[in-house]
Design a protein around this motif. Structure first.
Motif, PDB file in Angstrom:
ATOM      1  N   TYR A 163       3.795 -21.598  50.565  1.00 34.19           N
ATOM      2  CA  TYR A 163       4.406 -20.102  50.869  1.00 34.19           C
ATOM      3  C   TYR A 163       5.910 -20.330  50.828  1.00 34.19           C
ATOM      4  CZ  TYR A 163      -0.211 -18.636  52.964  1.00 34.19           C
ATOM      5  OH  TYR A 163      -1.218 -18.567  52.924  1.00 34.19           O
ATOM      6  N   LYS A 205       6.965 -20.238  39.713  1.00 36.25           N
ATOM      7  CA  LYS A 205       5.590 -20.469  39.577  1.00 36.25           C
ATOM      8  C   LYS A 205       5.432 -21.091  37.967  1.00 36.25           C
ATOM      9  CE  LYS A 205       3.693 -16.675  42.190  1.00 36.25           C
ATOM     10  NZ  LYS A 205       2.741 -15.584  42.194  1.00 36.25           N
ATOM     11  N   LYS A 212       2.602 -19.181  46.262  1.00 39.10           N
ATOM     12  CA  LYS A 212       2.693 -17.828  46.978  1.00 39.10           C
ATOM     13  C   LYS A 212       4.192 -17.478  46.989  1.00 39.10           C
ATOM     14  CE  LYS A 212      -2.115 -17.388  48.480  1.00 39.10           C
ATOM     15  NZ  LYS A 212      -2.448 -16.408  47.146  1.00 39.10           N
ATOM     16  N   ASP A 249       3.467 -12.110  45.850  1.00 40.77           N
ATOM     17  CA  ASP A 249       2.125 -12.406  46.286  1.00 40.77           C
ATOM     18  C   ASP A 249       2.127 -11.725  47.775  1.00 40.77           C
ATOM     19  OD1 ASP A 249       0.755 -14.062  44.252  1.00 40.77           O
ATOM     20  OD2 ASP A 249       2.851 -15.341  44.689  1.00 40.77           O
ATOM     21  N   PHE A 250       3.417 -11.600  48.320  1.00 42.64           N
ATOM     22  CA  PHE A 250       3.281 -10.819  49.844  1.00 42.64           C
ATOM     23  C   PHE A 250       4.519 -10.364  49.933  1.00 42.64           C
ATOM     24  CE2 PHE A 250       4.285 -15.551  50.317  1.00 42.64           C
ATOM     25  CZ  PHE A 250       5.403 -15.599  51.356  1.00 42.64           C
ATOM     26  N   ARG A 290      -0.836  -3.196  43.680  1.00 43.89           N
ATOM     27  CA  ARG A 290      -1.325  -4.483  44.274  1.00 43.89           C
ATOM     28  C   ARG A 290      -1.498  -4.422  45.656  1.00 43.89           C
ATOM     29  NH1 ARG A 290       2.066  -9.265  42.572  1.00 43.89           N
ATOM     30  NH2 ARG A 290       0.006 -10.203  42.550  1.00 43.89           N
ATOM     31  N   LEU A 292      -0.590  -6.556  48.317  1.00 41.63           N
ATOM     32  CA  LEU A 292       0.058  -7.901  48.724  1.00 41.63           C
ATOM     33  C   LEU A 292      -0.165  -7.984  50.051  1.00 41.63           C
ATOM     34  CD1 LEU A 292       3.595  -6.709  47.087  1.00 41.63           C
ATOM     35  CD2 LEU A 292       1.687  -8.212  45.949  1.00 41.63           C
TER      36      LEU A 292
END
Length: 693
Positions: A163, A205, A212, A249-250, A290, A292
């Motif tokens: 994370y 990434k 994430k 992703d979040f 999405r 998330l």
């Protein structure tokens, strides 16, 4: 106006460091608590196992740690955090995340304590069997620097750090007026931050596609939510999600709800359900569809951070957020340092936002904290959370009829049920009567965990029964119950339901089939959560169901249960939440606009149109606020009044007639709110439900 800012600001950190230099050890100053009497009427507590909520994640219980804390890497701290159930540890600490350069372990303009580098931090995380949450330096760093950090962590050292959040509270960079977060970019707009998130995510990434990446958003109804800065196309959340939503992703939010008194601070947990509803709505609307994740990586109580309000707030807020599907909640902070000293409910509060004592004294040496690493009350609140709910447990609905008593519940895969009861009254006991829906507890005494005002530990034992309990003042109590009969051979729970073709009155609900147990599945039952109770909407032999006779503009949360031919019933499915619309074929339409939002109010503009075949001579438009913290503060072009949550406006002499087939009038008012601002969506014109555009 700023309603809350990060506890990781350099000013607060410098206070901590100054106090740390002054003294490393101290003694507690305690005032004896007074006695209390029980309330005269028992509190009704309902635990509804049919009302399934989110599953407790492995990452649920979290904490912040900081490079300016000399105790960051110590075994003593790691052991304490592990014992309390901490599974996520955030680094390098609040606003320091935007000035920290990991390669040379420096934070220009701030203090870095010895023994707090990344490898030392990771060693402490490993000792705790936890996961790291890393703040990548957006404010004064680069995507390349962040990518190198990922490479070092996950390729060179093979830490498997999952994370990563791009920055801390980057909306506090001066763009909206207040500036506490470092940001060396010439463009400080949300669009610039969003483009930066894209660049960071791409670079990071490219090194490790498995990580994430999160982006910083604001908590609904907290500054600067809903503000639109000069030159911006939308608010911070809208802009960041629209530009960066496909790359992350979040999302990561902070929440310091404040409160002038302990009672006000403890009441803020009532905002959580609506805040999460609004935040998920923003994600759904602006992030390209999405789904998330949501992390909440900083929170703390506004009054009594070292005393029982801190413990009550922590347990209540962690439970409220986690049952809404937040994947980690992180307390601010492990250590923070002494600040304003006061007495709260008979005990000395040091104004220290740390979970453990820093052992520091006030600048004049008149008051000192307990010895270094002595747990404060929130530590025991976190330990209670660890006893109450475990990874894999499913939160279920629970509620009470007393605002000073809060209930949370979670059922365990083995059939046990845990109930957390919080008495927020500092002076009076509460006797509670518990009723269980969809669950029959076994006879005999349950396991009971308790933490009382001024307590230095959690007590445990087996006593009493499952249906009646007396809660001491300002206390946390967890009951762990066994079922009357162990579940055996029942169907598995159905899969997560989805909704389609949602209208004002109907919704088509479908779900993956449940696996049969000892007997074939006979039918599925669909339940709507109504507070802590359930209303059965219907049943079907298949895996889809059309719910009818729904109310327009209403939020519904439903679960599906499977029942087999022997009558055995599964656990509830994961929850589904959807909101019905308004009738498209109505004889009136309403367009409601919120203009110029200033984070606790806005200008409401309402266009009322008669789309019917006959003119309207004399009209009244009515609506109901979705929450109790919204109000109408005077309006124009009509006679306005509010009674409770109900608002109505009646025509004036000059605008009484609405012509057939499109006659329109505009009215408006000043709206105010002190919590999540869910806009009204159902309007009636002379009793007819209008189509809301």
């Amino acid at each position: 106006m700023i309603t809350a800012v990060s506890m990781g600001h350099p000013m607060r950190i410098r206070r901590f460091l100054a106090a740390l230099v002054t003294s490393l050890l101290g003694g507690a100053v305690l005032v004896g608590p007074g006695h209390s009497s029980a309330a005269s009427t028992a509190v009704a507590v309902t635990v509804n196992v049919r009302g399934g909520l989110a599953t407790m994640p492995e990452t649920g219980l979290g904490i912040n740690d900081a490079i300016w804390d000399s105790q960051l890497g110590t075994t003593a701290v790691s052991d304490l955090m592990k014992s309390a159930g901490v599974r996520v540890k955030r680094y390098p600490g609040g606003s320091y995340g935007d000035i920290y350069h990991w390669k040379d372990h420096t934070a220009p303009g701030g203090y870095v304590a010895p023994g707090t580098d990344f490898d030392t931090f990771m060693a402490s995380v490993k000792r705790m069997d936890a996961e790291p949450m890393i703040i990548a330096n957006y404010g004064t760093g680069t995507p390349e620097e962040a990518a190198d950090w990922v490479r070092y962590a996950n390729v060179t050292k093979k830490y498997g750090t999952r994370y990563w959040v791009v920055g801390n509270e980057n909306y506090g960079n001066g763009h909206y007026g207040a500036a506490w977060e470092a940001d060396h970019h010439p463009d400080k707009s949300p669009a610039a931050y969003a483009r930066g998130v894209v660049a960071f995510a791409d670079a990071m990434k490219a090194v490790d596609p498995a990580i994430k990446v999160g982006a910083v958003l604001t908590m609904p109804a907290n500054w600067p939510d809903a503000l639109v800065g000069e030159g911006d196309a939308g608010s911070w959340n809208q802009t960041v999600l629209s530009i960066a939503g496909s790359k992350i992703d979040f999302v990561d939010v902070h929440w310091y709800p404040g409160g002038g008194t302990a009672a006000e601070a403890l009441a803020k947990s009532a905002h959580i359900d609506d805040a999460m509803y609004l935040l998920r709505g923003q994600i759904d609307r602006y992030a390209g569809g999405r789904r998330l994740g949501i992390s909440l990586t900083e929170t703390n109580v506004g009054v009594g951070p070292n005393t029982q309000p801190g413990a009550l707030f922590l347990a209540d807020v962690y439970s409220g957020l986690l049952k809404n599907g937040v994947f980690t909640v992180n307390w601010w902070n492990v250590h923070n340092g002494i600040d304003k000293v006061s007495t709260v409910a008979g005990h000395t509060d040091y104004g220290d936002f740390g979970m453990l004592s820093s052992g520091t004294c006030t600048p004049d040496g008149s008051v000192c904290e307990p010895p270094l690493n002595t747990p404060f009350a929130p530590y025991h609140g976190l330990s209670m959370m660890n006893l109450f709910v475990r990874p894999g447990d499913r939160f279920v609905q629970a509620g009470t009829d007393d605002p000073l008593v809060t209930a949370h519940a979670a059922r365990r895969p083995d059939g046990d049920l845990a109930v957390l009861l919080l008495n927020k009254d500092p002076d009076n006991e509460r006797t509670v009567n518990l009723d269980y829906v969809g669950y029959t507890p076994a006879g005999g005494a349950p396991t009971v965990y308790s933490h009382v005002n001024g307590g230095t530990s959690i007590t445990s034992g087996r006593d009493g029964g499952a249906t009646t309990r007396t809660l001491p003042p300002y206390s946390l109590t967890t009951l762990v119950l066994h079922p009357a009969s162990k579940p055996s051979g029942a169907p598995a729970e159905p899969g997560a339901p989805t909704a389609a073709q949602v209208t004002d009155r109907t919704a088509a609900i479908s779900w993956p089939a449940a696996a049969a147990g000892d007997h074939p599945i006979a039918k599925y039952e669909v339940y709507r959560q109504d507070g802590a109770t359930s209303e059965q909407l219907g049943e079907t032999a298949g895996t889809s169901f059309t719910a009818r006779n729904l109310r327009p503009g209403t939020r519904y949360t439903v679960n599906v249960l499977a029942r087999d031919t022997a009558g055995k019933v599964s656990w509830a499915s994961p929850p589904l939440t959807f909101t019905t619309g308004t009738p498209k074929d109505s004889t009136c339409t309403v367009r409601y606009s919120a203009n110029g939002d200033w984070s606790n109010g806005y200008i409401a503009s309402v266009d009322i149109t008669n789309t019917g075949p006959a003119s309207v001579n004399g009209w009244t438009l009515a609506f109901t606020w979705p929450t109790g913290w919204q109000q109408m503060n005077g309006g124009w072009n009509g006679a306005w009044q509010q009674n409770g949550r109900d608002v109505k406006v009646t025509n004036l002499d000059h605008n009484a007639e609405l012509a057939a087939g499109g006659g329109t009038v505009n009215v408006g008012f000043v709206a105010g709110y002190s919590g999540p601002n869910v806009l009204p969506s159902v309007f009636t014109l002379n009793g007819t439900v209008c189509h809301a555009e």
